[in-house]
Motif scaffolding. Structure first.
Motif, PDB file in Angstrom:
ATOM      1  N   GLN A  96      -5.491   0.614   2.661  1.00 20.03           N
ATOM      2  CA  GLN A  96      -5.598   1.421   1.443  1.00 20.03           C
ATOM      3  C   GLN A  96      -5.103   0.893   0.251  1.00 20.03           C
ATOM      4  O   GLN A  96      -4.195  -0.298   0.324  1.00 20.03           O
ATOM      5  N   PRO A  97      -5.399   0.910  -0.835  1.00 14.64           N
ATOM      6  CA  PRO A  97      -5.224   0.202  -2.238  1.00 14.64           C
ATOM      7  C   PRO A  97      -3.788   0.229  -2.495  1.00 14.64           C
ATOM      8  O   PRO A  97      -3.320  -0.587  -3.105  1.00 14.64           O
ATOM      9  N   GLN A  98      -2.991   1.279  -2.309  1.00 14.88           N
ATOM     10  CA  GLN A  98      -1.623   1.232  -2.465  1.00 14.88           C
ATOM     11  C   GLN A  98      -0.864   0.497  -1.637  1.00 14.88           C
ATOM     12  O   GLN A  98       0.320   0.213  -1.951  1.00 14.88           O
ATOM     13  N   VAL A  99      -1.325   0.208  -0.510  1.00 22.02           N
ATOM     14  CA  VAL A  99      -0.588  -0.707   0.439  1.00 22.02           C
ATOM     15  C   VAL A  99      -0.748  -2.140   0.085  1.00 22.02           C
ATOM     16  O   VAL A  99      -1.843  -2.596   0.371  1.00 22.02           O
ATOM     17  N   LYS A 100       0.249  -2.796  -0.157  1.00 23.36           N
ATOM     18  CA  LYS A 100       0.113  -4.149  -0.645  1.00 23.36           C
ATOM     19  C   LYS A 100       0.750  -5.218   0.231  1.00 23.36           C
ATOM     20  O   LYS A 100       1.325  -5.058   1.375  1.00 23.36           O
ATOM     21  N   LEU A 207      -7.911  -5.722   4.243  1.00 22.87           N
ATOM     22  CA  LEU A 207      -9.185  -5.366   4.545  1.00 22.87           C
ATOM     23  C   LEU A 207      -9.948  -5.278   3.184  1.00 22.87           C
ATOM     24  O   LEU A 207     -11.286  -5.520   3.074  1.00 22.87           O
ATOM     25  N   GLN A 208      -9.566  -4.747   2.261  1.00 22.51           N
ATOM     26  CA  GLN A 208     -10.173  -4.381   0.880  1.00 22.51           C
ATOM     27  C   GLN A 208     -10.121  -5.486  -0.133  1.00 22.51           C
ATOM     28  O   GLN A 208     -11.411  -5.988  -0.509  1.00 22.51           O
ATOM     29  N   THR A 209      -9.093  -5.957  -0.465  1.00 25.85           N
ATOM     30  CA  THR A 209      -8.959  -7.269  -1.455  1.00 25.85           C
ATOM     31  C   THR A 209      -8.973  -8.541  -0.967  1.00 25.85           C
ATOM     32  O   THR A 209      -9.237  -9.435  -1.627  1.00 25.85           O
ATOM     33  N   LYS A 210      -9.009  -8.638   0.514  1.00 29.14           N
ATOM     34  CA  LYS A 210      -9.463 -10.087   1.292  1.00 29.14           C
ATOM     35  C   LYS A 210      -7.948 -11.118   0.970  1.00 29.14           C
ATOM     36  O   LYS A 210      -7.889 -12.059   1.158  1.00 29.14           O
ATOM     37  N   GLU A 211      -6.763 -10.389   0.330  1.00 28.14           N
ATOM     38  CA  GLU A 211      -5.487 -11.085   0.295  1.00 28.14           C
ATOM     39  C   GLU A 211      -5.008 -11.320   1.657  1.00 28.14           C
ATOM     40  O   GLU A 211      -5.400 -10.652   2.474  1.00 28.14           O
TER      41      GLU A 211
END
Length: 235
Positions: A96-100, A207-211
């Protein structure tokens, strides 16, 4: 007495067990957080240590990677050594985008395609969840420490190299916070045997940002997770 996979003697295992996947992380956590830790298992290189935290007996024992390996150790810890509280401490990939990166996720429930328990449930889609008291205590501890924390559903995968991007998209759309490989079986076993279970997870990649969390930062973030787990077990 020793089991097939755990060489500990009767009384060597504490009622509360923290379970990282990596046996070397188990050693690091025991040496860092426990008083007078003693190695109580090294069968097949899966290390386990027992000591005390604030006077409370605690075992930190590796589980290996994946639900099949986790199931072996959790079953023996519960059935043969009388463990009453099992807390998985490990890494996870955010969905999820809000999970960093570095955030902590407390798994309220765990979705999976299959697990070692699937043969028992057959057609039933059993929904395993965390122990409520552990969940609440862990959330309070994380809040006190000021650690960004998310509570909700996670996905326990039975493969590391995933070939189902369509499935990841579906889970993301349904609010799944992150993916890891053990929690669903932990919760299944805890429900089956009437003991307490919780998964406390540190986000190591996205998984989304590949960080991805740099290797030199993983130990510090892992330490936060161990402290949350200990405070949850002994609030």
């Amino acid at each position: 007495m020793p089991t097939v996979h755990i060489g500990a003697k009767s009384g060597d295992i504490a009622p509360t067990v923290l379970m990282p996947g990596d046996p070397y992380r188990a050693r690091w956590a025991a040496e860092t957080f426990l008083d007078n830790p003693t190695c109580i298992n090294e069968v097949r290189g899966m290390l386990g240590f027992t000591g005390t935290w604030r006077g409370n007996p605690v075992t930190i024992h590796g589980s290996g990677m994946g639900m099949a390996s986790f199931s072996i150790y959790a079953n023996e810890l519960i059935r043969d050594y009388g463990a009453k509280t099992l807390i998985r401490i490990g890494s996870a990939g955010a969905m999820q985008p809000q999970v960093k990166i570095r955030d902590v996720v407390l798994a309220m429930s765990a979705t999976t395609l299959t697990s070692p328990s699937r043969g028992i449930f057959r057609d039933l889609n059993f929904a395993p969840c965390a122990d409520y008291d552990l969940l609440v205590a862990a959330h309070a501890a994380a809040k006190t420490k000021g650690i960004p924390t998310h509570v909700g559903g996670i996905y326990s995968s039975d493969v590391f190299y995933d070939e189902r991007p369509d499935l990841n998209e579906i889970m993301t759309r349904h609010g799944i916070l992150c993916v890891e490989m053990e929690a669903a079986e932990l919760y299944n076993l805890c429900h089956r045997h009437g003991v307490r279970g919780l998964a406390v997870l540190t986000i190591s990649d996205h998984l989304q940002t590949k960080e991805a969390l740099p290797s030199e930062d993983r130990e510090r973030s892992f330490g936060d997770m161990v402290e949350i787990a200990l405070h949850a077990a002994f609030p």
